[in-house]
Design a protein around this motif. Structure first.
Motif, short mmCIF file in Angstrom:
data_model
loop_
_atom_site.label_atom_id
_atom_site.label_comp_id
_atom_site.label_asym_id
_atom_site.label_seq_id
_atom_site.Cartn_x
_atom_site.Cartn_y
_atom_site.Cartn_z
N UNK A 65 -2.66 -9.04 13.04
CA UNK A 65 -3.47 -7.38 12.90
C UNK A 65 -3.96 -7.91 11.32
N UNK A 66 -5.49 -7.63 11.11
CA UNK A 66 -5.63 -7.65 9.57
C UNK A 66 -5.49 -6.40 8.75
N UNK A 67 -4.89 -5.94 8.01
CA UNK A 67 -4.56 -5.59 6.71
C UNK A 67 -5.33 -4.84 5.70
N UNK A 68 -5.26 -3.73 5.17
CA UNK A 68 -5.32 -3.20 3.50
C UNK A 68 -4.21 -2.55 2.96
N UNK A 69 -4.11 -3.61 2.09
CA UNK A 69 -2.84 -3.33 1.10
C UNK A 69 -3.45 -2.86 -0.41
N UNK A 70 -1.77 -2.66 -1.51
CA UNK A 70 -2.14 -3.03 -2.97
C UNK A 70 -1.26 -3.94 -3.63
N UNK A 103 4.49 1.58 1.17
CA UNK A 103 3.60 2.53 0.70
C UNK A 103 2.48 2.45 1.55
N UNK A 104 1.59 3.37 1.41
CA UNK A 104 0.21 3.63 2.19
C UNK A 104 -0.47 4.17 0.91
N UNK A 105 -0.23 3.29 -0.17
CA UNK A 105 -0.85 4.02 -1.96
C UNK A 105 -2.45 3.26 -1.46
N UNK A 106 -3.48 3.82 -2.27
CA UNK A 106 -4.88 3.42 -2.00
C UNK A 106 -5.42 3.07 -0.35
N UNK A 107 -5.36 4.28 0.53
CA UNK A 107 -5.74 3.64 1.41
C UNK A 107 -5.34 2.54 2.17
N UNK A 108 -3.79 2.05 1.79
CA UNK A 108 -2.79 1.04 2.37
C UNK A 108 -3.02 1.19 3.92
N UNK A 109 -2.91 -0.06 4.56
CA UNK A 109 -2.81 0.11 5.99
C UNK A 109 -1.37 -0.57 6.50
N UNK A 110 -1.02 -1.62 5.96
CA UNK A 110 -0.14 -2.84 5.93
C UNK A 110 0.82 -1.92 6.82
N UNK A 111 1.95 -1.41 5.86
CA UNK A 111 3.16 -0.85 6.36
C UNK A 111 3.09 -0.06 7.42
#
Length: 487
Positions: free
Chosen positions: A39-44, A67-75
């Motif tokens: 799974x590719x993810x976005x995180x801070x 957390x989902x800060x900065x439009x994070x999707x990882x969690x």
């Protein structure tokens, strides 16, 4: 590892085992050794541009932050993937061109820069880091270096030497330090002055600048990675979905039997035309290696879009035994974000849309279908089922690996060598039959009669072997029809 499919008019050049599954099969079983999801993810926070194994929900927070800060999707994405139950989960953090690591420059007693501390990973999270350097409470001949995030201490070092060079060496060599790197500034002879609450700054997550090109760049990395199912972490636009669908088609034809799971946005999931929008995605994708999720789900008080739920579906597919099916698979979800009508459910099955339903007791998958709406030549309706494709992929992968490890380049292409190869492959299929992946009375491996026998249509080269597999796959009960007579 060369392999893939082959055609009589377009034979491969590289050495390898090339498989041609012609219509005659249907489903599968056997578990355990398969089941890797990417799974590719976005995180801070967290390592970027590399594959990282995530084994638990706690590990998500440790690696990428919970957390989902900065439009994070990882969690959210990785949590849902773990709920699906894959054997192995790999995360790949995608960052945009603006991503930058936070840093802090410490000074000596004369206010000159002597030591630069830099967060190990790019992201806004490290802007909340701060450092204190004070004489030791118990032994004031030493100094305590401490790294904090809010009220939590992340890292501590007790040292007698706080010269910039010595401190940099100690921080970088400390295996318990998961957070920062250090570099002496100038000649490295300066002594770091004591500080209290010196804050990091300048960290940028880079999520806002992520473009389709950043996800497409992931495809090259995926080709060198062993995995089974890929899920995207967001509702990608049509062009990005088309790019990944084309990539899946290509690598599958080249012998890398992977699947990809996609979905749509929350707005699409809950709109009055949700069924039509989902069907349109499947019609565009239209491939046995691509699954399109059409419904969002609710877990607790959180709603997840169908795109986010694709991570769960990927985990579910990868985690199942080969004799299991995603049809009517029970889930941990509390509800769906939009209930499809009976007519819409029928359309979903016909249009290659994977949806979830709430049957009044639980949320479960409706039917394990992929996006193949129109089978190609040599395919039949079995190619529309996720289970069937998993089994064919498993057989392909196992036989290819066995051939490469024990036969290609090692066994002479004589009658005895070919018989040994056939015997080994029959033994493998026999194990599948014992596990009810294929029917015990419906499998065989023979030399392809088009190339061997008294009057072959084609003559093989001296280093070529043409085999024919005859396999009848098993399937699960999905439709039960009964007639009741009342007297």
């Amino acid at each position: 590892m060369a392999g893939g499919t082959w055609e009589q008019t377009n034979r491969p050049v590289l050495p390898g085992l090339y498989m041609n599954f012609q219509a005659a099969a249907a489903s599968a079983i056997q578990a355990g050794s398969r089941g890797t999801v990417v799974v590719p993810v976005k995180a801070n926070w967290g390592p970027a541009g590399t594959f990282v194994e995530v084994g638990s929900e706690a590990a998500i927070g440790q690696i990428f932050a919970a957390n989902a800060l900065d439009n994070g999707t990882a969690y959210a994405s990785l949590k849902l993937a773990l709920l699906g139950g894959p054997k192995k989960l790999l995360a790949y953090r995608v960052t945009g061109e603006t991503a930058k690591a936070a840093s802090l420059v410490l000074k000596d007693g004369s206010d000159a820069d002597v030591l630069q501390l830099t967060a190990k990973y790019p992201g806004d999270r490290a802007n909340g880091f701060y450092v204190t350097i004070q004489p030791g409470v118990i032994d004031n001949t030493k100094h305590e270096v401490r790294l904090f995030e809010g009220n939590k201490m992340l890292y501590a070092l007790l040292t007698a030497d706080i010269s910039a060079a010595a401190l940099a060496e100690q921080i970088n060599a400390d295996e318990s330090n998961l957070w920062i790197t250090a570099q002496a500034v100038g000649d490295g002879t300066g002594t770091v002055a004591t500080v209290s609450g010196a804050a990091f700054n300048g960290g940028v997550s880079g999520n806002e600048s992520i473009a389709n090109a950043d996800y497409i760049a992931l495809q090259a990395a995926l080709e060198g990675q062993t995995f089974d199912v890929l899920a995207l972490d967001h509702a990608a636009d049509a062009s990005l979905l088309a790019s990944f669908a084309a990539w899946v088609k290509r690598v599958r034809s080249e012998g890398k039997p992977v699947m990809a799971v996609f979905g749509g946005s929350s707005a699409d999931d809950t709109s009055a035309s949700a069924a039509q929008k989902a069907a349109a995605r499947s019609l565009t994708l239209n491939h046995e290696g691509v699954i399109n999720v059409g419904t969002g789900v609710r877990l607790g008080d959180v709603d997840y879009s169908s795109a986010q739920t694709s991570a769960y579906v990927a985990g579910l597919i990868a985690g199942q035994r080969l004799n299991e099916s995603t049809t009517y698979a029970a889930t941990p979800f509390d509800d769906v974000t939009r209930k499809w009508t009976r007519a819409e459910q029928e359309q979903a099955v016909q249009n290659g849309v994977f949806i979830f339903i709430h049957d009044g007791r639980q949320v479960k998958a409706l039917r394990g279908v992929n996006t193949l709406v129109t089978p190609e030549s040599g395919q039949n309706n079995a190619w529309k089922k996720i289970r069937s494709i998993r089994v064919m992929d498993a057989i392909n992968t196992d036989l290819q690996r066995s051939a490469e490890d024990s036969y290609i380049g090692k066994v002479n292409n004589t009658e005895e060598g070919r018989l040994a190869l056939i015997s080994a492959m029959k033994s493998y299929l026999g194990l599948l039959a014992q596990s009810n992946v294929i029917e015990a009375s419906g499998y065989d491996v023979v030399l392809d009669p088009a190339y061997y026998g008294d009057s072959p249509v084609f003559k093989p080269e001296a280093d070529q072997v043409y085999l024919q597999w005859n396999v009848k796959l098993t399937d699960v009960m999905e439709q039960l029809f009964g007639t009741f007579y009342v007297q």
